[in-house]
Design a protein around this motif. Structure first.
Motif, PDB file in Angstrom:
ATOM      1  N   GLN A 132       0.816  -1.215   0.000  1.00 46.89           N
ATOM      2  CA  GLN A 132       0.000   0.000   0.000  1.00 46.89           C
ATOM      3  C   GLN A 132       0.848   1.264   0.000  1.00 46.89           C
ATOM      4  O   GLN A 132       0.591   2.199  -0.767  1.00 46.89           O
ATOM      5  CB  GLN A 132      -0.933  -0.009   1.219  1.00 46.89           C
ATOM      6  N   MET A 169      -6.568   5.818 -10.218  1.00 50.54           N
ATOM      7  CA  MET A 169      -6.048   6.650  -9.143  1.00 50.54           C
ATOM      8  C   MET A 169      -6.814   7.972  -9.095  1.00 50.54           C
ATOM      9  O   MET A 169      -7.149   8.537 -10.131  1.00 50.54           O
ATOM     10  CB  MET A 169      -4.554   6.913  -9.381  1.00 50.54           C
ATOM     11  N   SER A 170      -7.099   8.442  -7.904  1.00 48.22           N
ATOM     12  CA  SER A 170      -7.860   9.692  -7.759  1.00 48.22           C
ATOM     13  C   SER A 170      -7.034  10.895  -8.212  1.00 48.22           C
ATOM     14  O   SER A 170      -5.793  10.848  -8.208  1.00 48.22           O
ATOM     15  CB  SER A 170      -8.278   9.884  -6.299  1.00 48.22           C
ATOM     16  N   TYR A 186       2.697  12.814   3.621  1.00 49.24           N
ATOM     17  CA  TYR A 186       2.308  11.439   3.972  1.00 49.24           C
ATOM     18  C   TYR A 186       2.239  11.242   5.480  1.00 49.24           C
ATOM     19  O   TYR A 186       2.668  10.212   6.008  1.00 49.24           O
ATOM     20  CB  TYR A 186       3.269  10.425   3.353  1.00 49.24           C
ATOM     21  N   GLN A 232      -6.734  13.565  -6.610  1.00 46.75           N
ATOM     22  CA  GLN A 232      -6.021  14.016  -5.409  1.00 46.75           C
ATOM     23  C   GLN A 232      -4.674  13.312  -5.276  1.00 46.75           C
ATOM     24  O   GLN A 232      -3.643  13.934  -5.045  1.00 46.75           O
ATOM     25  CB  GLN A 232      -6.898  13.725  -4.185  1.00 46.75           C
ATOM     26  N   GLN A 233      -4.699  11.971  -5.451  1.00 44.69           N
ATOM     27  CA  GLN A 233      -3.465  11.194  -5.348  1.00 44.69           C
ATOM     28  C   GLN A 233      -2.514  11.523  -6.493  1.00 44.69           C
ATOM     29  O   GLN A 233      -1.298  11.641  -6.296  1.00 44.69           O
ATOM     30  CB  GLN A 233      -3.799   9.703  -5.335  1.00 44.69           C
ATOM     31  N   TYR A 251      -6.007  -2.301  -6.927  1.00 46.17           N
ATOM     32  CA  TYR A 251      -5.271  -1.190  -7.521  1.00 46.17           C
ATOM     33  C   TYR A 251      -5.284  -1.270  -9.051  1.00 46.17           C
ATOM     34  O   TYR A 251      -5.333  -0.255  -9.741  1.00 46.17           O
ATOM     35  CB  TYR A 251      -3.819  -1.186  -7.029  1.00 46.17           C
ATOM     36  N   GLU A 285       1.116   4.109  -2.877  1.00 43.95           N
ATOM     37  CA  GLU A 285       0.817   5.509  -2.536  1.00 43.95           C
ATOM     38  C   GLU A 285       1.923   6.447  -2.980  1.00 43.95           C
ATOM     39  O   GLU A 285       1.688   7.608  -3.307  1.00 43.95           O
ATOM     40  CB  GLU A 285       0.587   5.642  -1.029  1.00 43.95           C
ATOM     41  N   ARG A 338      -0.771  14.734  -5.684  1.00 41.86           N
ATOM     42  CA  ARG A 338       0.275  14.553  -4.662  1.00 41.86           C
ATOM     43  C   ARG A 338       1.530  13.948  -5.279  1.00 41.86           C
ATOM     44  O   ARG A 338       2.646  14.409  -5.034  1.00 41.86           O
ATOM     45  CB  ARG A 338      -0.228  13.673  -3.527  1.00 41.86           C
ATOM     46  N   LEU A 339       1.346  12.942  -6.111  1.00 45.06           N
ATOM     47  CA  LEU A 339       2.494  12.302  -6.750  1.00 45.06           C
ATOM     48  C   LEU A 339       3.235  13.276  -7.659  1.00 45.06           C
ATOM     49  O   LEU A 339       4.470  13.270  -7.716  1.00 45.06           O
ATOM     50  CB  LEU A 339       2.040  11.084  -7.556  1.00 45.06           C
ATOM     51  N   TYR A 369      -0.870  16.039   4.128  1.00 49.99           N
ATOM     52  CA  TYR A 369      -1.189  15.101   3.053  1.00 49.99           C
ATOM     53  C   TYR A 369       0.024  14.931   2.123  1.00 49.99           C
ATOM     54  O   TYR A 369       0.393  13.810   1.766  1.00 49.99           O
ATOM     55  CB  TYR A 369      -2.389  15.596   2.253  1.00 49.99           C
TER      56      TYR A 369
END
Length: 281
Positions: free
Chosen positions: A202, A243-244, A280, A246-247, A238, A206, A250-251, A277
């Motif tokens: 996970q 993937m959202s 992490y 939002q994610q 997965y 992430e 972040r990436l 966020y």
């Protein structure tokens, strides 16, 4: 009748080879600080080596003998001496997980990134192999190379995943280690899948791990999990769930900032919840 030959007993500098451990080696190894101090005062060399190029400093670091390490360093022990396998005392201290020894060696100028040989790993690899996350943090703070490449293990992140040390994985990823680094096409996620560690899978995903990466056998990480197991279900989810945004955002931010991410994010003029966020937390 066997004739006993008296053991030759010499003190010398690094570069000479002796067949047996000396009294200095013994005192350093066993943490006999008083005895070691007496030997040093009597003129014994702190850089005497055994046949395998092990110095007393190596011995003390291998066993986490902090007081002896301090005495040896103050007496002029060569901080980056290499044994026959190419390991430095810092490698040994990291392997032993002795945070205080690691700190002492670095304070005395030990190299966090000694040149790698075909027979030795970096101090950061050694710390990850033993799951010594505090040593990992300290080394990274001193500039240890996150992508140092070992012929047998790959990067420190490969080592941490292969040995199932989740805390080390977290420290490395947050510091900016490349989550999709490869060794013979193996990624850290392949190692986590083989170990069937759901939490490790996970956190790697992430941080942007490629769930579709194929190794030299053309296998994806999910192919190394047991059908119906939690790790298999996790990776299947997965694979089928986009993937959202939002994610993805972040990436993108973390990828752009690289190893500067933690420091840079903390200085952004944005709400604390966003900082948490992006960090992490």
């Amino acid at each position: 009748m066997e004739v006993e030959h008296p053991q030759a007993y010499f003190f010398g500098d690094i570069g000479e080879f002796w067949a047996e451990r000396t009294e200095v080696h013994k005192a350093a190894s066993q943490g006999q600080a008083g005895q070691l101090q007496r030997l040093i005062r009597s003129g014994a060399s702190v850089n005497v080596v055994a046949v395998d190029s092990i110095t007393p400093l190596h011995e003390a670091c291998l066993r986490g003998q902090t007081q002896c390490v301090r005495l040896l360093l103050e007496a002029g022990a060569q901080v980056d001496a290499r044994n026959v396998d190419g390991s430095t005392p810092l490698c040994d201290a990291c392997s032993a997980g002795s945070l205080e020894c690691v700190r002492l060696l670095l304070q005395h100028g030990a190299k966090a990134n000694p040149a790698l040989t075909s027979r030795t790993a970096s101090p950061l690899h050694e710390a990850c192999m033993g799951g010594n996350s505090e040593c990992v943090e300290l080394l990274i703070g001193r500039g240890a190379g996150l992508e140092a490449y070992d012929l047998y293990y790959g990067t420190p992140l490969h080592v941490a995943c292969a040995n199932q040390h989740l805390n080390c994985v977290k420290v490395l990823l947050n510091a900016g280690a490349k989550v999709n680094a490869t060794r013979l096409h193996d990624t850290p996620l392949h190692h986590a899948a083989k170990a069937m560690r759901v939490e490790m899978i996970q956190i790697l995903v992430e941080f942007g791990a490629n769930i579709h990466a194929r190794d030299v056998h053309e296998k994806k990480p999910v192919d190394y999990t047991a059908p119906g197991s939690p790790s298999s279900a996790c990776l299947r989810l997965y694979e089928t769930t986009p993937m959202s945004l939002q994610q993805l955002s972040r990436l993108a931010v973390r990828r752009e900032l690289g190893t500067r991410a933690l420091k840079a994010v903390a200085q952004l003029d944005i709400p604390k919840i966003l900082i948490s966020y992006l960090s992490y937390q």
